[in-house]
Design an enzyme around this catalytic site. Structure first.
Site, PDB file in Angstrom:
ATOM      1  N   ASP A 106     -34.518   0.616   7.044  1.00 16.40           N
ATOM      2  CA  ASP A 106     -33.281   1.462   6.188  1.00 16.40           C
ATOM      3  C   ASP A 106     -34.506   3.084   6.145  1.00 16.40           C
ATOM      4  OD1 ASP A 106     -35.209   0.520   4.912  1.00 16.40           O
ATOM      5  OD2 ASP A 106     -33.522  -0.265   2.644  1.00 16.40           O
ATOM      6  N   ASP A 121     -32.393  -7.700  -7.568  1.00 18.40           N
ATOM      7  CA  ASP A 121     -31.387  -8.799  -7.017  1.00 18.40           C
ATOM      8  C   ASP A 121     -30.781  -9.158  -6.041  1.00 18.40           C
ATOM      9  OD1 ASP A 121     -31.080  -6.530  -5.037  1.00 18.40           O
ATOM     10  OD2 ASP A 121     -29.330  -5.270  -6.659  1.00 18.40           O
ATOM     11  N   HIS A 178     -31.201  -7.592  -2.788  1.00 22.63           N
ATOM     12  CA  HIS A 178     -30.335  -7.198  -1.532  1.00 22.63           C
ATOM     13  C   HIS A 178     -31.970  -7.566  -0.470  1.00 22.63           C
ATOM     14  CE1 HIS A 178     -32.628  -3.645  -3.324  1.00 22.63           C
ATOM     15  NE2 HIS A 178     -33.019  -3.624  -2.155  1.00 22.63           N
ATOM     16  N   GLU A 230     -26.971  -3.943  -0.094  1.00 22.65           N
ATOM     17  CA  GLU A 230     -26.877  -4.518  -2.160  1.00 22.65           C
ATOM     18  C   GLU A 230     -25.491  -5.333  -2.275  1.00 22.65           C
ATOM     19  OE1 GLU A 230     -28.710  -2.393  -3.940  1.00 22.65           O
ATOM     20  OE2 GLU A 230     -29.196  -0.404  -4.077  1.00 22.65           O
TER      21      GLU A 230
HETATM   22  C1  GLP Z   1     -36.234  -1.362  -1.260  1.00 19.10           C
HETATM   23  C2  GLP Z   1     -35.755  -1.540   0.457  1.00 19.10           C
HETATM   24  C3  GLP Z   1     -35.729  -2.656   0.409  1.00 19.10           C
HETATM   25  C4  GLP Z   1     -37.409  -3.508   0.019  1.00 19.10           C
HETATM   26  C5  GLP Z   1     -36.913  -3.586  -1.296  1.00 19.10           C
HETATM   27  C6  GLP Z   1     -37.454  -4.363  -2.659  1.00 19.10           C
HETATM   28  O1  GLP Z   1     -34.723  -1.293  -1.855  1.00 19.10           O
HETATM   29  N1  GLP Z   1     -34.315  -0.947   0.409  1.00 19.10           N
HETATM   30  O2  GLP Z   1     -36.474  -3.279   1.497  1.00 19.10           O
HETATM   31  O3  GLP Z   1     -37.030  -4.590   0.300  1.00 19.10           O
HETATM   32  O4  GLP Z   1     -37.012  -1.740  -1.708  1.00 19.10           O
HETATM   33  O5  GLP Z   1     -39.110  -3.123  -3.248  1.00 19.10           O
HETATM   34  P1  GLP Z   1     -40.197  -3.601  -3.755  1.00 19.10           P
HETATM   35  O6  GLP Z   1     -41.644  -4.439  -2.245  1.00 19.10           O
HETATM   36  O7  GLP Z   1     -41.348  -2.349  -3.284  1.00 19.10           O
HETATM   37  O8  GLP Z   1     -40.481  -4.468  -4.107  1.00 19.10           O
END
Ligand code: GLP
Length: 264
Positions: free
Chosen positions: A72, A141, A143, A148
């Site tokens: 992403d 959540d 995702h 989402e």
């Molecule tokens: C963002 C990214 C996800 C990632 C998530 C969790 O939303 N798009 O790919 O898994 O954050 O991030 P973190 O690893 O900092 O908790």
């Protein structure tokens, strides 16, 4: 679905890095075709990337024949912004391995035609041979990538609007200012991730405990898009003791028993 439980995030990260390295080496031993990997951002994979870099520097692993596609990118954030996923990936992985620049793919959130960019990305993945392995994280959540809650489990690469929750959680990367977090992103879909031969998800810390419970024990539902992994033949979630803490004791014991029996 397999659940790997390690004492803490460092042990989980090392496990994942060694697992990925093994898969890259196994393919290289029997085929000249590149290893195609899906990659994620976020704070979670940083230690896994550090261990992969260590292996490359030690001459134990090469990314020369690895093609990557990131999952992403924010829409409208300049590529050179320190919190763009382009910057993140170069900082934490690409600048420190021998992966050729032409083998690196990240969605362009500044493309003039975002829909065309998404369509071209899906085509490029197919042309590269499809994913051997997709490495992902998970949002609080549930995702996966930027899919989402209420994203279709059969979704593909597209433009999405981020939830208020995700923007608030990600404000930590933007001076704590929610308003600086882009409102939209480009993301691979749930089905894009699940098209991989194998999916490995990292989830560490108690903030991820509800997402893991929903994904593992809940129904397969667009409410928790990681739950789509239930329908994948080779899905693995790497947890620590905190992120696994909300599942039933019987589930926890089962995962531990499989780990011991299969020496995972
Ligand atoms: C963002 C990214 C996800 C990632 C998530 C969790 O939303 N798009 O790919 O898994 O954050 O991030 P973190 O690893 O900092 O908790």
């Amino acid at each position: 679905m397999k659940i790997i439980i390690r004492n803490n995030s460092s042990e989980g990260s090392i496990w994942a890095a060694h697992y990925i390295a093994r898969r890259i080496r196994e393919k290289a031993a029997v085929s000249d075709k590149p290893f195609v990997i899906g990659l994620c951002t976020g704070s979670t994979p940083i230690e896994t990337y550090a261990e992969l870099i260590r292996m490359v520097e030690a001459g134990e692993l090469s990314f020369k024949n690895v093609i990557s596609f990131n999952m992403d990118e924010y829409v409208g954030l300049p590529v050179e912004h320190p919190e763009s996923y382009h910057s993140f990936m170069h900082r934490y992985l690409f600048d420190h391995t021998d992966q050729p620049a032409e083998n690196i793919h990240i969605l362009d959130g500044n493309a003039k035609d975002l829909a065309a960019e998404c369509e071209a990305y899906e085509k490029a993945i197919v042309e590269a041979g499809g994913f051997d392995l997709f490495l992902g994280g998970v949002g609080e959540d549930g995702h996966i990538a930027f899919n989402e809650p209420f994203s279709s489990l059969s979704s593909r690469t597209r433009v999405v609007t981020l939830t208020q929750d995700t923007r608030e959680v990600n404000a930590r990367f933007f001076d704590g200012d929610f308003n600086k977090v882009p409102k939209q992103a480009l993301t691979v879909g749930v089905a894009t991730v699940l098209s991989a031969k194998e999916v490995v998800i990292l989830a560490f810390g108690s903030k991820k405990a509800r997402a893991i419970k929903d994904a593992v024990e809940g129904p397969m539902s667009h409410y928790c898009t990681l739950s789509g992994l239930q329908n994948h033949p080779a899905g693995t979630i790497v947890c620590d003791e905190n992120s696994i803490s909300e599942v039933k004791v019987s589930s926890y014991r089962y995962f531990k028993a499989v780990e011991a029996a299969e020496n995972l």
